[in-house]
Structures are given as C-alpha cells and as structure tokens.
Design a protein around this motif. Structure first.
Motif, PDB file in Angstrom:
ATOM      1  N   SER A   7       0.846  -1.190   0.000  1.00 13.06           N
ATOM      2  CA  SER A   7       0.000   0.000   0.000  1.00 13.06           C
ATOM      3  C   SER A   7       0.877   1.234   0.000  1.00 13.06           C
ATOM      4  O   SER A   7       1.991   1.221   0.529  1.00 13.06           O
ATOM      5  CB  SER A   7      -0.910   0.026   1.227  1.00 13.06           C
ATOM      6  N   GLU A  22     -12.641  -7.663 -12.332  1.00 13.00           N
ATOM      7  CA  GLU A  22     -13.305  -6.561 -11.631  1.00 13.00           C
ATOM      8  C   GLU A  22     -12.876  -5.263 -12.303  1.00 13.00           C
ATOM      9  O   GLU A  22     -11.701  -5.098 -12.657  1.00 13.00           O
ATOM     10  CB  GLU A  22     -12.922  -6.526 -10.154  1.00 13.00           C
ATOM     11  N   LYS A  46     -11.909   2.937  -8.451  1.00 10.23           N
ATOM     12  CA  LYS A  46     -11.947   2.259  -7.156  1.00 10.23           C
ATOM     13  C   LYS A  46     -11.218   0.920  -7.125  1.00 10.23           C
ATOM     14  O   LYS A  46     -10.446   0.652  -6.213  1.00 10.23           O
ATOM     15  CB  LYS A  46     -13.389   2.041  -6.708  1.00 10.23           C
ATOM     16  N   ARG A  47     -11.502   0.052  -8.096  1.00  8.19           N
ATOM     17  CA  ARG A  47     -10.971  -1.314  -7.997  1.00  8.19           C
ATOM     18  C   ARG A  47     -10.804  -1.928  -9.386  1.00  8.19           C
ATOM     19  O   ARG A  47     -11.714  -1.885 -10.211  1.00  8.19           O
ATOM     20  CB  ARG A  47     -11.931  -2.156  -7.165  1.00  8.19           C
ATOM     21  N   VAL A  54      -4.963  -7.480  -7.719  1.00  9.20           N
ATOM     22  CA  VAL A  54      -6.028  -6.532  -7.406  1.00  9.20           C
ATOM     23  C   VAL A  54      -5.411  -5.190  -7.023  1.00  9.20           C
ATOM     24  O   VAL A  54      -4.522  -5.132  -6.172  1.00  9.20           O
ATOM     25  CB  VAL A  54      -6.904  -7.016  -6.224  1.00  9.20           C
ATOM     26  N   TYR A  55      -5.891  -4.139  -7.671  1.00  7.43           N
ATOM     27  CA  TYR A  55      -5.548  -2.768  -7.294  1.00  7.43           C
ATOM     28  C   TYR A  55      -6.792  -2.146  -6.681  1.00  7.43           C
ATOM     29  O   TYR A  55      -7.857  -2.149  -7.304  1.00  7.43           O
ATOM     30  CB  TYR A  55      -5.157  -1.935  -8.515  1.00  7.43           C
ATOM     31  N   THR A  56      -6.664  -1.593  -5.467  1.00  7.84           N
ATOM     32  CA  THR A  56      -7.770  -0.901  -4.813  1.00  7.84           C
ATOM     33  C   THR A  56      -7.341   0.543  -4.567  1.00  7.84           C
ATOM     34  O   THR A  56      -6.251   0.780  -4.037  1.00  7.84           O
ATOM     35  CB  THR A  56      -8.129  -1.580  -3.475  1.00  7.84           C
ATOM     36  N   GLU A 113      -8.476   4.109  -2.768  1.00  8.40           N
ATOM     37  CA  GLU A 113      -9.376   4.744  -1.809  1.00  8.40           C
ATOM     38  C   GLU A 113      -9.055   6.236  -1.764  1.00  8.40           C
ATOM     39  O   GLU A 113      -7.888   6.608  -1.626  1.00  8.40           O
ATOM     40  CB  GLU A 113      -9.165   4.165  -0.413  1.00  8.40           C
ATOM     41  N   THR A 170      -3.670   0.212  -2.917  1.00 10.01           N
ATOM     42  CA  THR A 170      -3.250  -1.082  -2.383  1.00 10.01           C
ATOM     43  C   THR A 170      -3.171  -2.074  -3.538  1.00 10.01           C
ATOM     44  O   THR A 170      -4.100  -2.183  -4.342  1.00 10.01           O
ATOM     45  CB  THR A 170      -4.243  -1.593  -1.318  1.00 10.01           C
TER      46      THR A 170
END
Length: 148
Positions: A6, A69, A74-75, A91-93, A95, A104
C-alpha cells in the motif's frame, strides 16, 4: 503466495485509474513487462482479455489474463487463466483520502508443481514479488503525482 503493498499518493483516484487502465502506461508501471496486447476488440471493462509477457531474472513468463473486476476509480482486478503459473490474481484498490488517495496492490501467485512449487515460491517467486510490488506502487505514485 500472497503479497500486499500500500502507498499514499498525493493525487485523486482518477489520476491513478488512468495509469492502471491505459495500455501505454503498463510499461512505465512495471519495468518487467516486455509485451502487453489486448486480445480481441474489447480494450476496457470487465471481461477484457490481454496477453502479457514479463522477463524476470532471466525467465520469461507468458500469461493470458482477463479483467474480473472493473469499478472505475476504485478497484481493478485480473487473473491469469492460461500461462506459466497455476494461478495469478492481481487486485488494485484505490481509496480517496483527504490528501489524495491510498493505493493497495494485492498479488497472489500459485505455482503448478505441488511440493516443488513451494520451493520455487520461496527461492524464486517471493524475492521477485518482494522487489517488484514496491517498485510498481512507487512508479504509480510518481506518475500519478506528476499528472496533478
């Protein structure tokens, strides 16, 4: 094997999203990628398929992947469904925060060779992931903050 990185970025989620979803940015984000091509007419959104080649420590990894996704700003997630490893899931998140964004990256890899795979993961995969994960998020941070 699963790794998570992150980083806080002084840029809005939109700046990060563009970096993650445009083909021309792929090579600047991950220096190990030597080839990235979309397969078919679809170049964005869930279900988009792409072919990727990575060169790591003398090894060439070829992967056919699909976005599983795609939630704008966002994601973003993709998994490998054909290639050199048993399973790869990324996965990339993103925020939104008061000062910009928090990104992240979760990267999960499983090798196909049962017990031998655990040895390969410890000796080969883990060191590469420990090096590349921080580099990828740092590159995204640098590029996103330059776009402000």
């Amino acid at each position: 094997m699963k790794m998570e990185e992150s980083i806080d970025i002084a840029a809005p989620p939109e700046n990060i999203w563009v970096l993650l979803t445009k083909r021309e940015n792929v090579f600047a984000i991950d220096r190990l990628i030597s080839r990235f091509d979309f397969v078919g007419e679809q170049h964005s959104g869930m279900g988009t398929t792409f072919y990727m080649v990575k060169k790591t420590d003398g090894r060439v990894i070829r992967s056919l992947c699909t976005f599983t996704e795609w939630e704008e700003n966002k994601r973003l997630a993709f998994h490998q469904f054909m290639g050199d490893v048993k399973r790869m899931y990324v996965v990339y998140t993103i925020e939104a925060t008061e000062k910009g964004s928090r990104l992240t990256l979760v990267h999960e890899v499983a090798m196909p060779y049962w017990i031998i795979s655990k040895i390969i993961e410890l000796i080969v995969v883990r060191p590469i992931m420990k090096k590349v994960g921080p580099e990828v998020v740092a590159n995204i941070k640098r590029l996103a903050e330059e776009r402000r």
